[in-house]
Design a protein around this motif. Structure first.
Motif, PDB file in Angstrom:
ATOM      1  N   SER A   1      41.400  31.451  90.343  1.00 29.03           N
ATOM      2  CA  SER A   1      42.478  30.488  90.587  1.00 29.03           C
ATOM      3  C   SER A   1      43.098  29.969  89.292  1.00 29.03           C
ATOM      4  CB  SER A   1      41.943  29.302  91.411  1.00 29.03           C
ATOM      5  OG  SER A   1      40.882  28.658  90.726  1.00 29.03           O
ATOM      6  N   LYS A   2      42.389  30.094  88.170  1.00 22.90           N
ATOM      7  CA  LYS A   2      42.898  29.624  86.880  1.00 22.90           C
ATOM      8  C   LYS A   2      42.548  30.664  85.829  1.00 22.90           C
ATOM      9  CE  LYS A   2      42.932  25.612  83.780  1.00 22.90           C
ATOM     10  NZ  LYS A   2      42.317  24.289  83.484  1.00 22.90           N
ATOM     11  N   MET A   3      43.348  31.703  85.769  1.00 28.57           N
ATOM     12  CA  MET A   3      43.063  32.803  84.864  1.00 28.57           C
ATOM     13  C   MET A   3      43.294  32.380  83.415  1.00 28.57           C
ATOM     14  SD  MET A   3      42.128  35.245  86.864  1.00 28.57           S
ATOM     15  CE  MET A   3      42.303  36.754  85.963  1.00 28.57           C
ATOM     16  N   PRO A   4      42.410  32.777  82.506  1.00 27.70           N
ATOM     17  CA  PRO A   4      42.567  32.406  81.091  1.00 27.70           C
ATOM     18  C   PRO A   4      43.492  33.350  80.335  1.00 27.70           C
ATOM     19  CG  PRO A   4      40.508  33.549  81.377  1.00 27.70           C
ATOM     20  CD  PRO A   4      41.138  33.470  82.744  1.00 27.70           C
ATOM     21  N   PHE A   5      44.515  33.882  80.991  1.00 30.39           N
ATOM     22  CA  PHE A   5      45.438  34.808  80.362  1.00 30.39           C
ATOM     23  C   PHE A   5      46.864  34.465  80.789  1.00 30.39           C
ATOM     24  CE2 PHE A   5      41.584  37.261  81.612  1.00 30.39           C
ATOM     25  CZ  PHE A   5      41.019  37.381  80.352  1.00 30.39           C
ATOM     26  N   THR A   6      47.820  34.724  79.906  1.00 30.27           N
ATOM     27  CA  THR A   6      49.238  34.548  80.214  1.00 30.27           C
ATOM     28  C   THR A   6      50.001  35.764  79.712  1.00 30.27           C
ATOM     29  OG1 THR A   6      49.666  33.367  78.138  1.00 30.27           O
ATOM     30  CG2 THR A   6      49.095  32.031  80.082  1.00 30.27           C
ATOM     31  N   LEU A   7      51.154  36.021  80.321  1.00 27.39           N
ATOM     32  CA  LEU A   7      51.979  37.164  79.965  1.00 27.39           C
ATOM     33  C   LEU A   7      53.391  36.701  79.650  1.00 27.39           C
ATOM     34  CD1 LEU A   7      49.838  38.143  82.328  1.00 27.39           C
ATOM     35  CD2 LEU A   7      51.068  40.297  82.071  1.00 27.39           C
ATOM     36  N   THR A   8      53.972  37.301  78.628  1.00 29.83           N
ATOM     37  CA  THR A   8      55.372  37.067  78.258  1.00 29.83           C
ATOM     38  C   THR A   8      56.053  38.425  78.111  1.00 29.83           C
ATOM     39  OG1 THR A   8      54.800  35.036  77.069  1.00 29.83           O
ATOM     40  CG2 THR A   8      56.940  36.027  76.601  1.00 29.83           C
ATOM     41  N   TRP A   9      57.052  38.658  78.962  1.00 31.86           N
ATOM     42  CA  TRP A   9      57.746  39.945  78.976  1.00 31.86           C
ATOM     43  C   TRP A   9      58.984  39.900  78.074  1.00 31.86           C
ATOM     44  CZ3 TRP A   9      55.415  43.799  81.774  1.00 31.86           C
ATOM     45  CH2 TRP A   9      54.507  43.413  82.763  1.00 31.86           C
ATOM     46  N   THR A  10      59.203  40.980  77.365  1.00 32.43           N
ATOM     47  CA  THR A  10      60.445  41.197  76.631  1.00 32.43           C
ATOM     48  C   THR A  10      60.982  42.576  77.018  1.00 32.43           C
ATOM     49  OG1 THR A  10      59.356  42.165  74.688  1.00 32.43           O
ATOM     50  CG2 THR A  10      59.625  39.755  74.724  1.00 32.43           C
ATOM     51  N   SER A  11      62.104  42.952  76.421  1.00 29.58           N
ATOM     52  CA  SER A  11      62.700  44.240  76.777  1.00 29.58           C
ATOM     53  C   SER A  11      61.893  45.422  76.253  1.00 29.58           C
ATOM     54  CB  SER A  11      64.131  44.317  76.235  1.00 29.58           C
ATOM     55  OG  SER A  11      64.127  44.160  74.815  1.00 29.58           O
ATOM     56  N   LYS A  12      61.075  45.210  75.209  1.00 29.71           N
ATOM     57  CA  LYS A  12      60.334  46.311  74.608  1.00 29.71           C
ATOM     58  C   LYS A  12      58.824  46.137  74.660  1.00 29.71           C
ATOM     59  CE  LYS A  12      64.008  47.373  71.281  1.00 29.71           C
ATOM     60  NZ  LYS A  12      64.345  47.529  69.833  1.00 29.71           N
ATOM     61  N   ASP A  13      58.328  44.894  74.690  1.00 27.52           N
ATOM     62  CA  ASP A  13      56.897  44.643  74.579  1.00 27.52           C
ATOM     63  C   ASP A  13      56.445  43.627  75.615  1.00 27.52           C
ATOM     64  OD1 ASP A  13      56.393  46.188  71.997  1.00 27.52           O
ATOM     65  OD2 ASP A  13      57.891  44.738  71.333  1.00 27.52           O
ATOM     66  N   LEU A  14      55.142  43.643  75.849  1.00 30.18           N
ATOM     67  CA  LEU A  14      54.469  42.637  76.654  1.00 30.18           C
ATOM     68  C   LEU A  14      53.500  41.879  75.756  1.00 30.18           C
ATOM     69  CD1 LEU A  14      53.493  41.247  79.274  1.00 30.18           C
ATOM     70  CD2 LEU A  14      51.921  43.174  79.585  1.00 30.18           C
ATOM     71  N   TYR A  15      53.618  40.553  75.723  1.00 34.25           N
ATOM     72  CA  TYR A  15      52.730  39.712  74.920  1.00 34.25           C
ATOM     73  C   TYR A  15      51.670  39.126  75.846  1.00 34.25           C
ATOM     74  CZ  TYR A  15      56.136  40.142  71.152  1.00 34.25           C
ATOM     75  OH  TYR A  15      56.957  40.636  70.179  1.00 34.25           O
ATOM     76  N   PHE A  16      50.429  39.501  75.581  1.00 33.78           N
ATOM     77  CA  PHE A  16      49.288  39.099  76.412  1.00 33.78           C
ATOM     78  C   PHE A  16      48.441  38.112  75.606  1.00 33.78           C
ATOM     79  CE2 PHE A  16      44.976  39.718  78.066  1.00 33.78           C
ATOM     80  CZ  PHE A  16      45.190  39.531  79.422  1.00 33.78           C
ATOM     81  N   SER A  17      48.381  36.850  76.074  1.00 33.59           N
ATOM     82  CA  SER A  17      47.685  35.783  75.349  1.00 33.59           C
ATOM     83  C   SER A  17      46.434  35.373  76.099  1.00 33.59           C
ATOM     84  CB  SER A  17      48.596  34.565  75.161  1.00 33.59           C
ATOM     85  OG  SER A  17      49.808  34.933  74.528  1.00 33.59           O
ATOM     86  N   CYS A  18      45.401  35.003  75.351  1.00 35.29           N
ATOM     87  CA  CYS A  18      44.129  34.562  75.913  1.00 35.29           C
ATOM     88  C   CYS A  18      43.894  33.103  75.550  1.00 35.29           C
ATOM     89  CB  CYS A  18      42.972  35.410  75.396  1.00 35.29           C
ATOM     90  SG  CYS A  18      43.177  37.196  75.634  1.00 35.29           S
ATOM     91  N   SER A  19      43.200  32.396  76.420  1.00 35.95           N
ATOM     92  CA  SER A  19      42.869  30.985  76.186  1.00 35.95           C
ATOM     93  C   SER A  19      41.653  30.919  75.265  1.00 35.95           C
ATOM     94  CB  SER A  19      42.589  30.279  77.514  1.00 35.95           C
ATOM     95  OG  SER A  19      43.727  30.288  78.341  1.00 35.95           O
TER      96      SER A  19
END
Length: 251
Positions: A75-93
């Motif tokens: 229910s509270k994943m320690p990850f977030t995603l940010t999409w761009t036209s060329k890359d995906l930025y995957f962040s961890c808590s």
């Protein structure tokens, strides 16, 4: 699983979090076995003519190994995603900035070298507040205009957090008067009381503060001829009579 369409409407990107663990019988005193986590990112080309009949064609696929963990709150994943036209930025808590830049397309010049395409990470360590390990950490790359000039530097945002009153450590004055400072305590939307941490953020320079991007060596191998990332065809055709229910709407 997160789905993202490109701005041009020609591509579909799908990011899937995978978890693998050993199924074994455990006793009450034994700890839980670790779970292996991985992120699978696939890109598909959509048909221009037969958008509803022709299935998407996979043109790119990468897998990122995220290590092991013994617990994971769905229910509270320690990850977030940010999409761009060329890359995906995957962040961890984490207390230390842990963000990966995953290419959405094959950037290798020679054919057959797709497995050599790296997953990038910052060169320098960047420390975050202690509470970032239990809060959502978002990374937004520099924003550019149509000419390619940078309009806004990279940003790091840490989401809000709420600590229930039972988990707070009160000092002697607060225990005697049975009150808490207004700045630290609010009434939660569901009636609970506790300490609220508002969102915080900062601007960063990717070259000065992060040291640029280097190979993270965290890319995992994908088994061939196993159908990894392949979309399954529908098992039945759509029937307008049986698969569509109409309910009367009375205004």
């Amino acid at each position: 699983m997160k789905i993202h369409f490109s701005e041009c409407g020609e591509f579909l990107h799908i990011a899937t979090l995978e978890a693998q663990g050993k199924a074994s019988e455990l006793k009450d005193s034994e700890p839980l076995p670790p779970i292996k986590l991985a992120l699978l990112v696939c890109t598909y080309r959509l048909s221009r003519r037969k958008t509803a009949r022709s299935p998407p064609q996979q043109i790119h696929c990468m897998k990122l190994a995220l290590g092991q963990t013994t617990r994971l709150h769905v229910s509270k994943m320690p990850f977030t995603l940010t999409w761009t036209s060329k890359d995906l930025y995957f962040s961890c808590s984490r207390k230390l900035l842990q963000v990966y830049r995953i290419p959405l397309f094959d950037t290798t010049k020679e054919k057959g070298n797709e497995d050599q395409q790296p997953v990038w990470k910052p060169r320098k360590p960047f420390f975050l507040p202690h509470s970032a390990s239990s809060r959502a950490v978002y990374y937004f790359p520099p924003a550019e205009n149509k000419s390619g000039k940078e309009q806004l530097p990279a940003r790091i945002l840490i989401g809000s957090d709420f600590t229930p009153l039972n988990d707070l450590e009160l000092n002697e004055a607060e225990e005697d008067y049975d009150v808490l400072l207004v700045k630290r305590v609010i009434d939660h939307s569901v009636g609970r009381r506790g300490e609220f941490h508002p969102p915080i953020g900062c601007y960063v320079d990717e070259d000065t503060n992060l040291g640029g991007w280097v190979d993270s060596h965290a890319r995992a191998n994908i088994l061939q001829d196993r159908g990894v990332g392949q979309l399954d065809m529908p098992t039945q055709c759509f029937n307008s009579d049986d698969d569509c229910d109409l309910e009367p709407f009375i205004y």
